[in-house]
Scaffold this motif. Structure first.
Motif, PDB file in Angstrom:
ATOM      1  N   LEU A 269     110.164  10.393  82.643  1.00 45.42           N
ATOM      2  CA  LEU A 269     109.598  10.875  81.438  1.00 45.42           C
ATOM      3  C   LEU A 269     110.478  10.866  79.976  1.00 45.42           C
ATOM      4  CD1 LEU A 269     107.804  14.030  82.887  1.00 45.42           C
ATOM      5  CD2 LEU A 269     106.834  11.923  82.250  1.00 45.42           C
ATOM      6  N   GLU A 270     111.571   9.926  80.220  1.00 46.74           N
ATOM      7  CA  GLU A 270     112.568   9.978  79.246  1.00 46.74           C
ATOM      8  C   GLU A 270     111.811   9.268  77.817  1.00 46.74           C
ATOM      9  OE1 GLU A 270     115.791   7.576  80.502  1.00 46.74           O
ATOM     10  OE2 GLU A 270     116.579   9.152  81.281  1.00 46.74           O
ATOM     11  N   GLN A 271     110.697   8.385  77.925  1.00 43.04           N
ATOM     12  CA  GLN A 271     110.229   8.033  76.793  1.00 43.04           C
ATOM     13  C   GLN A 271     108.916   8.750  76.386  1.00 43.04           C
ATOM     14  OE1 GLN A 271     108.486   4.088  77.276  1.00 43.04           O
ATOM     15  NE2 GLN A 271     108.869   4.177  79.545  1.00 43.04           N
ATOM     16  N   ALA A 272     108.573   9.579  77.122  1.00 43.25           N
ATOM     17  CA  ALA A 272     107.340  10.469  77.028  1.00 43.25           C
ATOM     18  C   ALA A 272     107.544  11.223  75.520  1.00 43.25           C
ATOM     19  CB  ALA A 272     107.158  11.526  78.109  1.00 43.25           C
ATOM     20  N   GLN A 273     106.269  11.032  74.850  1.00 42.30           N
ATOM     21  CA  GLN A 273     106.187  11.527  73.676  1.00 42.30           C
ATOM     22  C   GLN A 273     105.696  13.071  73.516  1.00 42.30           C
ATOM     23  OE1 GLN A 273     104.547   7.578  71.896  1.00 42.30           O
ATOM     24  NE2 GLN A 273     105.108   8.849  69.994  1.00 42.30           N
ATOM     25  N   MET A 274     105.790  13.889  72.648  1.00 37.79           N
ATOM     26  CA  MET A 274     105.270  15.297  72.570  1.00 37.79           C
ATOM     27  C   MET A 274     103.997  15.322  72.096  1.00 37.79           C
ATOM     28  SD  MET A 274     107.694  17.105  74.130  1.00 37.79           S
ATOM     29  CE  MET A 274     107.404  18.681  73.454  1.00 37.79           C
ATOM     30  N   PRO A 275     103.338  15.986  72.741  1.00 39.97           N
ATOM     31  CA  PRO A 275     101.498  16.061  72.190  1.00 39.97           C
ATOM     32  C   PRO A 275     101.778  17.173  70.900  1.00 39.97           C
ATOM     33  CG  PRO A 275     101.875  17.368  74.027  1.00 39.97           C
ATOM     34  CD  PRO A 275     103.095  16.508  73.947  1.00 39.97           C
TER      35      PRO A 275
END
Length: 458
Positions: A269-275
């Protein structure tokens, strides 16, 4: 590892081709060791310590992290703990970490104007502030930064990748040098005494035999943190759906901020963007930290989860936890106004490659199989240090006076070129290792040229 002819009967000379291949492998084993051994010692020592991070931090920082369990006492509300932390350390609260056990303190991360982020520890039973440290300022965070070379800048992620690649080459060439070839002594036993080089050769070879597989496993499972290979595989494993694993539907507005920038997260999840929380026209008030914690509790997050607090009207409450049990890993983003989960992810949502790599990382960190995992890897770390020390002693005993002691070139240069071709294929899988291989080839040519010049002048 070194020349296995020590202690071997010389009645039957080796075939020229076999002897040339042995020399070529030995030469590159020497180069790999020259490049990797200092890193292996550092990684083994810091990694062995980090296996016991909870135990060591619990002892060193007991005054901050440990409290007396009070079975009948109710816990203070999270908002009250945050208020106490801010009274002791003025600033803006950015994260609340739930106590993992009945004897654990709560941790509130506060962003200050002059001191950066501070971790403030609070007794969850009475709201008393126990003290503070710089964020990620515990002894084990220091060890972790040393292990990853993070203290020396982002370029060191490339160094780790190169070292991991060469470590795998070191094991492969070492296995070839160890191969018995009809010899019985020094295969799984030690010959001679510490005063003799053959003792150190056997100690090095036998230790390498037993720990070689672990070195390859640790190198491969450490690669996900590397700068080039790890980043590219992360993109491939987790796709481009805002950085979330395949199977997780993202049907809400997304910000440009990444989860890894706000909180410690898993590799997947290192590249997961925030909703983003939708801003309501009718002025709905935020639910507040206490309500957010109650919702996360009702969703069943593992104890010890962290809650990142929204800093903007479109921000979210993010609950995240990464316990030893992979199946309990979870990240939940809550709408700060309604409390509705916008994204709820677990380990089960990762793709096949993501699951495999996360499992490898969990074992690498000594978490997957409890104490047994820690003890096996600790033994491996100790063996790696012994492997490096025995290599240094062995080299010192065989080096010529005034020389580096580089193993000789094979008589047939075609053998050497063939070995280089095989190593180049390995370099294609790990690009930075391949580039470093080219550098070592150039340096080897320089060593040969100076060697020929020195011999000509004699």
């Amino acid at each position: 590892m070194t020349d296995l002819s020590i202690g071997r009967a010389r009645a039957v000379p080796a075939a020229p081709a076999a002897s040339d291949l042995y020399r070529a492998v030995w030469r590159w084993h020497f180069y790999a060791g020259l490049l990797v051994l200092p890193f292996l010692i550092s990684l083994a020592i810091t990694g062995g310590l980090y296996l016991f991070r909870d135990e060591i931090d619990g002892l060193v920082h007991a005054d901050l992290k440990r409290v007396e369990a009070r079975q009948d006492a109710a816990r203070v509300a999270p908002s009250a703990m945050v208020a106490a932390a801010l009274a002791a350390q003025p600033g803006t609260a950015v994260k609340f970490t739930d106590p993992a056990t009945p004897t654990s303190s709560a941790e509130i991360t506060v962003a200050t104007e002059s001191q950066g982020k501070r971790a403030v520890y609070v007794d969850p039973y009475d709201g008393r502030v126990l003290g503070s440290l710089p964020d990620r300022g515990t002894i084990m965070w220091t060890i972790r930064s040393l292990h990853s070379l993070k203290y020396f800048g982002s370029v060191t992620r490339a160094v780790i990748e190169i070292a991991a690649g060469w470590a795998m080459l070191l094991v492969a060439t070492g296995l070839y040098l160890w191969w018995p070839r009809g010899r019985s002594g020094g295969v799984v036993s030690l010959r001679g005494t510490p005063a003799r080089r053959v003792f150190w050769r056997d100690l090095h070879a036998v230790t390498g035999l037993f720990v070689g597989g672990v070195i390859i496993f640790l190198a491969l499972t450490g690669m996900p943190w590397s700068g080039v290979w790890g980043a590219k595989v992360n993109e491939w494993a987790n796709g481009n759906n805002f950085g979330y694993p395949a199977g997780v539907r993202v049907a809400v507005p997304m910000s440009d901020e990444h989860l890894d920038h706000l909180a410690k997260t898993s590799w997947s999840l290192e590249q997961a963007q925030m909703p983003q929380s939708p801003v309501h026209d009718h002025g709905m008030a935020p639910i507040g930290l206490d309500r957010a914690v109650a919702i996360l509790d009702s969703l069943g997050l593992h104890r010890g989860y962290a809650v990142n607090l929204p800093s903007q009207p479109t921000g979210v409450y993010t609950g995240s936890v990464y316990p030893d049990d992979l199946s309990r890993q979870r990240v939940v983003h809550l709408d700060q106004y309604s409390g509705k989960p916008l994204i709820d992810m677990t380990y089960a949502d990762y793709g096949p490659l993501g699951k495999a790599l996360e499992w490898g990382i969990n074992v690498h960190m000594g978490q997957e199989f409890g104490l047994a995992n820690q003890l096996v890897l600790l033994a491996a770390c100790m063996a790696i240090v012994l492997l490096c020390l025995s290599a240094a002693v062995m080299w010192w005993k065989r080096r010529p006076k005034g020389g580096l002691g580089v193993p000789p070139m094979p008589a047939d240069a075609r053998i050497f070129r063939g070995l280089i071709a095989l190593m180049a294929l390995f370099g294609l899988l790990f690009p930075l290792t391949g580039l470093s291989l080219l550098v070592m080839l150039a340096l080897d040519q320089i060593v040969q040229r100076f060697g020929r010049r020195a011999r000509a002048q004699r």
